[in-house]
Design a protein around this motif. Structure first.
Motif, mmCIF file in Angstrom:
data_model
loop_
_atom_site.group_PDB
_atom_site.id
_atom_site.type_symbol
_atom_site.label_atom_id
_atom_site.label_comp_id
_atom_site.label_asym_id
_atom_site.label_seq_id
_atom_site.Cartn_x
_atom_site.Cartn_y
_atom_site.Cartn_z
ATOM 1 N N ARG A 113 0.850 -1.195 0.000
ATOM 2 C CA ARG A 113 0.000 0.000 0.000
ATOM 3 C C ARG A 113 0.881 1.238 0.000
ATOM 4 N NH1 ARG A 113 -5.343 -0.975 1.360
ATOM 5 N NH2 ARG A 113 -5.787 -3.061 2.207
ATOM 6 N N GLY A 114 0.412 2.258 -0.658
ATOM 7 C CA GLY A 114 1.131 3.513 -0.677
ATOM 8 C C GLY A 114 0.838 4.348 0.562
ATOM 9 N N LEU A 115 1.274 5.577 0.542
ATOM 10 C CA LEU A 115 1.096 6.490 1.669
ATOM 11 C C LEU A 115 -0.391 6.688 1.966
ATOM 12 C CD1 LEU A 115 2.452 8.519 3.629
ATOM 13 C CD2 LEU A 115 2.206 10.250 1.833
ATOM 14 N N SER A 116 -0.773 6.506 3.250
ATOM 15 C CA SER A 116 -2.178 6.660 3.625
ATOM 16 C C SER A 116 -2.305 6.936 5.115
ATOM 17 C CB SER A 116 -2.982 5.400 3.264
ATOM 18 O OG SER A 116 -2.545 4.299 4.057
ATOM 19 N N THR A 138 0.769 5.305 7.352
ATOM 20 C CA THR A 138 1.420 4.053 6.960
ATOM 21 C C THR A 138 1.793 4.082 5.480
ATOM 22 O OG1 THR A 138 -0.672 2.990 6.364
ATOM 23 C CG2 THR A 138 0.083 2.734 8.646
ATOM 24 N N GLN A 139 2.736 3.187 5.115
ATOM 25 C CA GLN A 139 3.080 2.887 3.728
ATOM 26 C C GLN A 139 4.038 1.705 3.738
ATOM 27 O OE1 GLN A 139 5.657 3.130 1.168
ATOM 28 N NE2 GLN A 139 7.171 2.996 2.832
ATOM 29 N N ASN A 140 3.903 0.820 2.808
ATOM 30 C CA ASN A 140 4.860 -0.276 2.663
ATOM 31 C C ASN A 140 5.148 -0.559 1.194
ATOM 32 O OD1 ASN A 140 2.480 -1.470 1.879
ATOM 33 N ND2 ASN A 140 2.658 -3.259 3.222
ATOM 34 N N ASN A 147 9.740 8.280 4.092
ATOM 35 C CA ASN A 147 8.696 9.184 3.615
ATOM 36 C C ASN A 147 8.645 10.410 4.507
ATOM 37 O OD1 ASN A 147 6.805 7.543 1.521
ATOM 38 N ND2 ASN A 147 7.702 6.158 3.026
#
Length: 234
Positions: A113-116, A138-140, A147
């Motif tokens: 998942r991207g930046l959220s 979060t982001q992975n 980030n």
């Protein structure tokens, strides 16, 4: 043959005096016995017996007081133990939730998942218009990459039946207020305070992430969702 006068004087006339004397002796005897019972000496060990009984009573009273205190201490210790166990259970549950959270984002099978904004929570403060927020970012997608950026919030609210948007600067009581900085690889919690104008009814909170590079990300949360159902103004 008739008795002579001298014989009557020696026999019959002496009986009343003997009876009276016997009555006097009997009265004196009973009186003396009563006085002896009332004022006569007690047994030799009576004082010792009284002291022993008094000491025994004191000892029993002390035992009762000790047992009551022991029971009170035990009850208090049991209450404290139950509280400690409850805290430990909550701590264990929280740690398990954290582990599950970490596995979802950094595990080998975690979905990319991207930046959220994974979660946004607001809590009321003493001032009914002030709210403290905690945002979990979060982001992975880019593993190992750092980030960086800023978080800004805005609130869609109803004021007198009309909807309008309260910008970050208005919520922070500062026209050009900077956003909350963030810097992380996989997740981070950032926090701050918001000040709602009096009389407004918040409906929705919008979180805007502005990374140092790349496009901004916006996510919306209902007011009830972000506050756990706590109404504004309480």
């Amino acid at each position: 043959m008739r008795a002579s006068p001298s014989h009557r004087a020696a026999t019959g006339s002496g009986h009343p005096r003997i009876g009276f004397a016997l009555l006097v002796l009997a009265a004196l005897g009973f009186g003396g016995w009563g006085l002896w019972r009332a004022y006569g000496p007690q047994p030799a060990n009576a004082a010792d017996l009284l002291r022993q009984q008094a000491a025994r009573i004191d000892a029993l009273q002390q035992d009762v007081a000790t047992l009551k205190r022991s029971d009170q201490i035990s009850r208090q210790a049991n209450t404290e133990l139950q509280g400690t166990l409850a805290e430990r259970d909550e701590e264990i549950a929280s740690l398990r939730a954290d582990i599950a959270f970490y596995e979802r984002f950094v595990g080998a099978t975690a979905q990319r998942r991207g930046l959220s904004v994974h979660e946004l929570a607001l809590e009321p403060q003493r001032d009914p218009q002030v709210w403290h927020f905690v945002a979990t970012l979060t982001q992975n997608l880019n593993r190992g990459a750092v980030n960086r950026g800023r978080l800004l919030l805005s609130v869609e609210a109803s004021d007198g039946g009309r909807m309008h948007k309260l910008a970050w600067g208005e919520l922070r009581q500062q026209r050009n207020a900077p956003g909350i900085e963030y810097s992380f690889k996989y997740f981070q919690q950032v926090e701050g305070d918001l000040l709602l104008p009096a009389g407004v009814k918040p409906v929705r909170v919008i979180a805007r992430l502005v990374p140092a590079s790349g496009a901004a990300v916006e996510q919306g949360f209902t007011w009830s969702q972000a506050t756990g159902g706590t109404p504004a103004g309480r």
